[in-house]
Scaffold this active site. Structure first.
Site, mmCIF file in Angstrom:
data_model
loop_
_atom_site.group_PDB
_atom_site.id
_atom_site.type_symbol
_atom_site.label_atom_id
_atom_site.label_comp_id
_atom_site.label_asym_id
_atom_site.label_seq_id
_atom_site.Cartn_x
_atom_site.Cartn_y
_atom_site.Cartn_z
ATOM 1 N N CYS A 114 -66.617 -65.444 -42.995
ATOM 2 C CA CYS A 114 -66.430 -64.215 -42.203
ATOM 3 C C CYS A 114 -67.753 -63.572 -41.796
ATOM 4 O O CYS A 114 -67.785 -62.715 -40.915
ATOM 5 C CB CYS A 114 -65.593 -63.212 -42.979
ATOM 6 N N HIS B 215 -66.822 -55.867 -40.934
ATOM 7 C CA HIS B 215 -65.858 -56.975 -40.910
ATOM 8 C C HIS B 215 -64.467 -56.408 -41.200
ATOM 9 O O HIS B 215 -64.285 -55.588 -42.099
ATOM 10 C CB HIS B 215 -66.243 -58.024 -41.953
ATOM 11 N N ASN C 235 -57.179 -59.981 -39.937
ATOM 12 C CA ASN C 235 -58.504 -60.489 -40.302
ATOM 13 C C ASN C 235 -58.768 -61.776 -39.516
ATOM 14 O O ASN C 235 -58.137 -62.795 -39.775
ATOM 15 C CB ASN C 235 -58.533 -60.742 -41.814
HETATM 16 O O1 UT7 Z 1 -62.275 -61.838 -44.922
HETATM 17 C C1 UT7 Z 1 -61.950 -62.537 -46.079
HETATM 18 C C2 UT7 Z 1 -62.066 -61.698 -47.252
HETATM 19 N N1 UT7 Z 1 -60.787 -61.304 -47.767
HETATM 20 C C3 UT7 Z 1 -60.594 -60.053 -48.140
HETATM 21 O O2 UT7 Z 1 -61.415 -59.210 -47.936
HETATM 22 C C4 UT7 Z 1 -59.354 -59.702 -48.900
HETATM 23 C C5 UT7 Z 1 -59.695 -58.704 -49.974
HETATM 24 N N2 UT7 Z 1 -58.534 -58.331 -50.764
HETATM 25 C C6 UT7 Z 1 -57.515 -57.603 -50.256
HETATM 26 O O3 UT7 Z 1 -57.567 -57.221 -49.113
HETATM 27 C C7 UT7 Z 1 -56.379 -57.230 -51.169
HETATM 28 O O4 UT7 Z 1 -56.677 -57.654 -52.482
HETATM 29 C C8 UT7 Z 1 -55.025 -57.858 -50.723
HETATM 30 C C9 UT7 Z 1 -54.535 -57.165 -49.467
HETATM 31 C C10 UT7 Z 1 -55.212 -59.351 -50.477
HETATM 32 C C11 UT7 Z 1 -53.970 -57.684 -51.813
HETATM 33 O O5 UT7 Z 1 -53.839 -56.314 -52.172
HETATM 34 P P1 UT7 Z 1 -53.750 -55.932 -53.722
HETATM 35 O O6 UT7 Z 1 -53.547 -54.471 -53.783
HETATM 36 O O7 UT7 Z 1 -54.992 -56.474 -54.377
HETATM 37 O O8 UT7 Z 1 -52.442 -56.668 -54.195
HETATM 38 P P2 UT7 Z 1 -52.240 -57.805 -55.310
HETATM 39 O O9 UT7 Z 1 -52.798 -59.102 -54.829
HETATM 40 O O10 UT7 Z 1 -52.749 -57.309 -56.613
HETATM 41 O O11 UT7 Z 1 -50.673 -57.925 -55.367
HETATM 42 C C12 UT7 Z 1 -49.869 -56.825 -55.796
HETATM 43 C C13 UT7 Z 1 -48.412 -57.233 -55.738
HETATM 44 C C14 UT7 Z 1 -48.115 -58.528 -56.452
HETATM 45 O O12 UT7 Z 1 -46.866 -58.369 -57.113
HETATM 46 P P3 UT7 Z 1 -46.804 -58.046 -58.688
HETATM 47 O O13 UT7 Z 1 -47.506 -59.182 -59.350
HETATM 48 O O14 UT7 Z 1 -47.522 -56.726 -58.849
HETATM 49 O O15 UT7 Z 1 -45.339 -57.976 -58.941
HETATM 50 C C15 UT7 Z 1 -47.960 -59.534 -55.363
HETATM 51 O O16 UT7 Z 1 -47.084 -60.604 -55.714
HETATM 52 O O17 UT7 Z 1 -48.021 -57.448 -54.384
HETATM 53 C C16 UT7 Z 1 -47.343 -58.691 -54.268
HETATM 54 N N3 UT7 Z 1 -47.575 -59.236 -52.930
HETATM 55 C C17 UT7 Z 1 -46.807 -58.928 -51.866
HETATM 56 N N4 UT7 Z 1 -45.714 -58.164 -51.745
HETATM 57 C C18 UT7 Z 1 -45.172 -58.047 -50.522
HETATM 58 C C19 UT7 Z 1 -48.581 -60.053 -52.525
HETATM 59 N N5 UT7 Z 1 -48.466 -60.281 -51.205
HETATM 60 C C20 UT7 Z 1 -47.383 -59.600 -50.781
HETATM 61 C C21 UT7 Z 1 -46.769 -59.435 -49.512
HETATM 62 N N6 UT7 Z 1 -45.677 -58.662 -49.437
HETATM 63 N N7 UT7 Z 1 -47.258 -60.025 -48.405
#
Ligand code: UT7
Length: 318
Positions: free
Chosen positions: A110, A245, A275
């Site tokens: 990225c 970004h 993204n």
């Molecule tokens: O340019 C490349 C670089 N990438 C990034 O900068 C990404 C950086 N990270 C992020 O943007 C965030 O960490 C995410 C948006 C990817 C995720 O957000 P989060 O607040 O860290 O969520 P999480 O991964 O901790 O997931 C929380 C919950 C999980 O469920 P449980 O385990 O708490 O029951 C996931 O299974 O959200 C669930 N989950 C979803 N639920 C509904 C994960 N994806 C989804 C989804 N819809 N699409």
């Protein structure tokens, strides 16, 4: 230091995929995606190729600069992967737009666009080029596992470009790389039928430890931007716009707050682009430029982070 931005351009696929449409494919919903990432929709290539998007963005940038492709001395294409491993996307763009100069792809995930600007500056500084086209183009939809809700909702496709000419607009630049043995952001890519291979088979699509990347991103952006502002002898108040970004609105807002940039100074395009990896900064840059929100003489700051890990930031006087 060494360049002036002469023109900008962009291109994206026609099809815009909404969060509601995504919720018919994987177990997700608009509320989760919007509140966790800031994304409402993203453009997804259906028939478009990377070459079509990259060449369209490049042509728009050349038109905007009032230059012809034949004037270019170098083309650098930032991309995770073009339409093919070889020929490079840069070579295909060169042929498509009718340029005759050297052309190569650069992969810094990225951070690719900021890395490519820095590389272009080196060519311009050394006198080896007078006019350089930098295009960032990503078809992220090809890298995704569309059954993984944790990743397929976050990315989009698009291309952005700038035409650079020797000048003194690059006020400061910093690049970093820190190899990440845990592979928090991984696109393995390769998989073939080598009968001698002893390697365990693994998915070829993108996987990500979102929380680890998030934490890294906020700290890295704050550190890089502080460094380039200090190098340039500027304060946040003197900056017209910071173009970060576009990976997550919460990352953008946290970094902006740490750095003391107001909401009005912070460019956001993630809501409708998602993204788009290295293309995210030049897509937004072109929008701001054409909308007159940034103008010749303004100071802008670009800041990116990505897989590797890589990071980069620069200060540009337009
Ligand atoms: O340019 C490349 C670089 N990438 C990034 O900068 C990404 C950086 N990270 C992020 O943007 C965030 O960490 C995410 C948006 C990817 C995720 O957000 P989060 O607040 O860290 O969520 P999480 O991964 O901790 O997931 C929380 C919950 C999980 O469920 P449980 O385990 O708490 O029951 C996931 O299974 O959200 C669930 N989950 C979803 N639920 C509904 C994960 N994806 C989804 C989804 N819809 N699409």
């Amino acid at each position: 230091m060494s360049f002036q931005i002469m023109g900008t351009g962009k291109a994206h696929p026609q099809f815009s995929l909404t969060n509601d449409q995504l919720s018919t494919i994987v177990d997700t919903n608009d509320e989760w995606i919007s509140s966790r990432s800031g994304i409402k929709s993203r453009f997804i290539a259906t028939t478009e190729t990377g070459l079509e998007l990259a060449a369209a963005a490049a042509s728009h940038a050349l038109d905007n600069a009032g230059m012809a492709a034949a004037d270019l001395d170098l083309i650098i294409c930032a991309t995770l992967q073009g339409d093919n491993v070889t020929p490079s996307l840069a070579c295909m763009v060169q042929q498509e737009i009718g340029a005759h100069c050297p052309a190569f792809d650069l992969n810094a995930a990225c951070t690719g666009f900021v890395y490519a600007l820095d590389a272009a500056a080196a060519y311009l500084d050394s006198g080896r080029a007078e006019k350089v086209l930098v295009v960032a183009c990503e078809i992220m939809s090809k890298q995704l596992d569309w059954s993984h809700r944790s990743t397929c909702v976050l990315f989009g496709d698009g291309a952005g470009a700038v035409v650079l000419q020797k000048g003194d607009g690059l006020l400061a630049s910093v690049l970093t790389a820190q190899g990440d043995k845990d592979l928090a952001l991984l696109v393995p890519g390769f998989n073939n039928n080598n009968p001698f291979s002893q390697w365990p088979s693994r998915p070829t699509t993108l996987s990500m430890d979102g929380r680890k990347v998030f934490k890294f991103a906020v700290g890295a952006m704050a550190k890089d931007v502080k460094k380039v502002l200090a190098q340039a002898g500027l304060t946040p108040a003197q900056v017209k716009m910071v173009i970060p970004h576009q990976a997550n609105i919460r990352i953008i807002q946290s970094a902006a707050k740490l750095l003391g940039f107001s909401e009005e100074q912070t460019a956001v395009g993630i809501d409708h682009y998602g993204n788009t990896s290295s293309a995210s900064i030049p897509l937004v840059l072109d929008d701001l430029w054409r909308q007159g929100k940034i103008q010749r003489g303004d100071i802008i700051v670009l800041s990116a982070f990505g897989g590797g890990f890589t990071t980069g930031a620069c200060v540009i006087k337009l």
